[in-house]
Design an enzyme around this catalytic site. Structure first.
Site, PDB file in Angstrom:
ATOM      1  N   ASP A  21      33.348  38.203  47.753  1.00 42.47           N
ATOM      2  CA  ASP A  21      31.987  38.445  47.251  1.00 42.47           C
ATOM      3  C   ASP A  21      30.936  38.068  48.298  1.00 42.47           C
ATOM      4  OD1 ASP A  21      30.062  39.209  45.477  1.00 42.47           O
ATOM      5  OD2 ASP A  21      30.233  37.457  44.176  1.00 42.47           O
ATOM      6  N   GLY A  22      29.820  38.768  48.264  1.00 45.37           N
ATOM      7  CA  GLY A  22      28.678  38.394  49.108  1.00 45.37           C
ATOM      8  C   GLY A  22      28.366  39.363  50.244  1.00 45.37           C
ATOM      9  N   TRP A  26      24.918  39.324  52.499  1.00 45.60           N
ATOM     10  CA  TRP A  26      25.096  39.125  53.949  1.00 45.60           C
ATOM     11  C   TRP A  26      24.290  40.195  54.713  1.00 45.60           C
ATOM     12  CZ3 TRP A  26      27.032  41.646  58.269  1.00 45.60           C
ATOM     13  CH2 TRP A  26      27.445  40.848  59.346  1.00 45.60           C
ATOM     14  N   HIS A  38      29.684  45.539  53.672  1.00 46.51           N
ATOM     15  CA  HIS A  38      31.078  45.919  53.378  1.00 46.51           C
ATOM     16  C   HIS A  38      31.834  46.188  54.681  1.00 46.51           C
ATOM     17  CE1 HIS A  38      30.018  45.941  49.240  1.00 46.51           C
ATOM     18  NE2 HIS A  38      29.335  47.069  49.263  1.00 46.51           N
ATOM     19  N   GLU A  68      34.506  48.007  37.046  1.00 45.13           N
ATOM     20  CA  GLU A  68      33.042  47.963  36.857  1.00 45.13           C
ATOM     21  C   GLU A  68      32.288  48.464  38.102  1.00 45.13           C
ATOM     22  OE1 GLU A  68      35.109  45.392  36.062  1.00 45.13           O
ATOM     23  OE2 GLU A  68      34.984  45.676  33.890  1.00 45.13           O
ATOM     24  N   ARG A  72      28.280  51.272  40.350  1.00 44.79           N
ATOM     25  CA  ARG A  72      27.323  51.058  41.451  1.00 44.79           C
ATOM     26  C   ARG A  72      26.729  52.407  41.880  1.00 44.79           C
ATOM     27  NH1 ARG A  72      28.901  46.014  45.326  1.00 44.79           N
ATOM     28  NH2 ARG A  72      29.149  44.576  43.609  1.00 44.79           N
ATOM     29  N   LEU A 132      54.566  39.110  54.419  1.00 44.91           N
ATOM     30  CA  LEU A 132      53.499  39.046  53.409  1.00 44.91           C
ATOM     31  C   LEU A 132      53.404  40.331  52.570  1.00 44.91           C
ATOM     32  CD1 LEU A 132      50.816  37.607  52.411  1.00 44.91           C
ATOM     33  CD2 LEU A 132      49.647  38.938  54.177  1.00 44.91           C
ATOM     34  N   GLU A 208      44.847  27.230  40.773  1.00 44.51           N
ATOM     35  CA  GLU A 208      43.784  26.330  41.216  1.00 44.51           C
ATOM     36  C   GLU A 208      42.631  27.217  41.677  1.00 44.51           C
ATOM     37  OE1 GLU A 208      43.809  23.067  40.918  1.00 44.51           O
ATOM     38  OE2 GLU A 208      45.839  23.138  40.109  1.00 44.51           O
TER      39      GLU A 208
END
Ligand code: FPP
Length: 246
Positions: A21-22, A26, A38, A68, A72, A132, A208
């Site tokens: 997020d952000g 930015w 982005h 959601e 946009r 991974l 966590e």
């Protein structure tokens, strides 16, 4: 990764999920349009993918586009989809070099055909990698996922494929998009927002949670290490008492 030596490799979170997020803020701070954020967010994606691969984390799941997010402005949605296609093309090399297998969760049928095609291509090309597992959540919503699971299970009950008495937590797990992933151990959200935003609601039951003020495009491998170091300082009790654990 200066902080990597402070991490106990024996106690790594198996599954890290990130709400990136952000990006918009930015870009705004730099007097630029949101998509600039982005585009720079892409660098942070590479940082965490390489970081997780280097540390030996098994699974990384990134919230790249929510159900959601379709609401946009059209131009931003189009730009994000274009960014996805270009990133997949560019990052295939990073994935192969780091032994990363690509996976996707969400309503993929809703994505533009170019994006679907490139996703399937990279999934196919990385399917034999055994390091991974990088999961992109695209057109993903947790409530949508749970609703779909319930519908499928209800159909199976109706058609006598499973009996109601035998439905347990594993039945539900098996019907989620994440059926082949372990529960989330560590959930990270950047940009100072402290909410879950319909992400992996079932899967984070005992995760966590780690919130940081850092905006996503600024997030580095050392920020990832900080989150893991913080995670390793916590006592995960899973409902038990401290005494029972020791
Ligand atoms: C949230 O920031 C970010 C998104 C909705 C998109 C995430 C996309 C990327 C990180 C781009 C690269 C990713 C891939 C997989 C190619 P925001 O726009 O909500 O930021 P704001 O809250 O500051 O407005």
């Amino acid at each position: 990764m200066e902080l990597a030596n402070q991490i106990n490799k024996e106690r790594l979170p198996k599954h890290i999920a990130i709400i990136m997020d952000g990006n918009g803020r930015w870009a705004k701070q730099r007097g630029k349009i949101r998509i600039f954020g982005h585009e720079n967010g892409k660098n942070a994606v590479r940082q965490v993918v390489e970081g997780c691969a280097e540390l030996g984390v098994s699974c990384l799941t990134l919230y790249a586009f929510s159900t959601e997010n379709w609401n946009r402005p059209k131009l931003e949605v189009q730009a994000l989809m274009k960014l996805l296609v270009n990133s997949l093309k560019e990052e295939l090399k990073t994935f192969q070099e780091n032994n990363v297998r690509l996976n996707v969760i969400g309503d993929i049928s809703a994505l533009p055909s170019k994006a679907k095609k490139e996703l399937l291509n990279v999934i196919e090309q990385t399917k034999h990698n055994n390091g991974l597992v990088l999961t992109l959540a695209l057109s993903y919503g947790s409530r949508d996922e749970i609703k779909n699971a319930i519908k499928t299970i209800a159909d199976k009950v109706k058609n006598n494929i499973i009996s109601t008495d035998l439905i347990d937590e594993s039945t539900i797990n098996e019907h989620l998009y994440t059926h082949n992933l372990p529960d989330v151990d560590l959930l990270i959200r950047t940009s100072g927002e402290c909410r879950i935003s319909n992400f992996l609601l079932w899967q984070i039951a005992y995760a966590e949670l780690y919130f940081t003020e850092t905006l996503w495009p600024d997030f580095t491998k050392d920020d990832l290490c900080k989150a893991i170091i913080n995670y390793q300082q916590r006592e995960r009790r899973f409902g038990k008492t401290s005494e029972q654990l020791n």
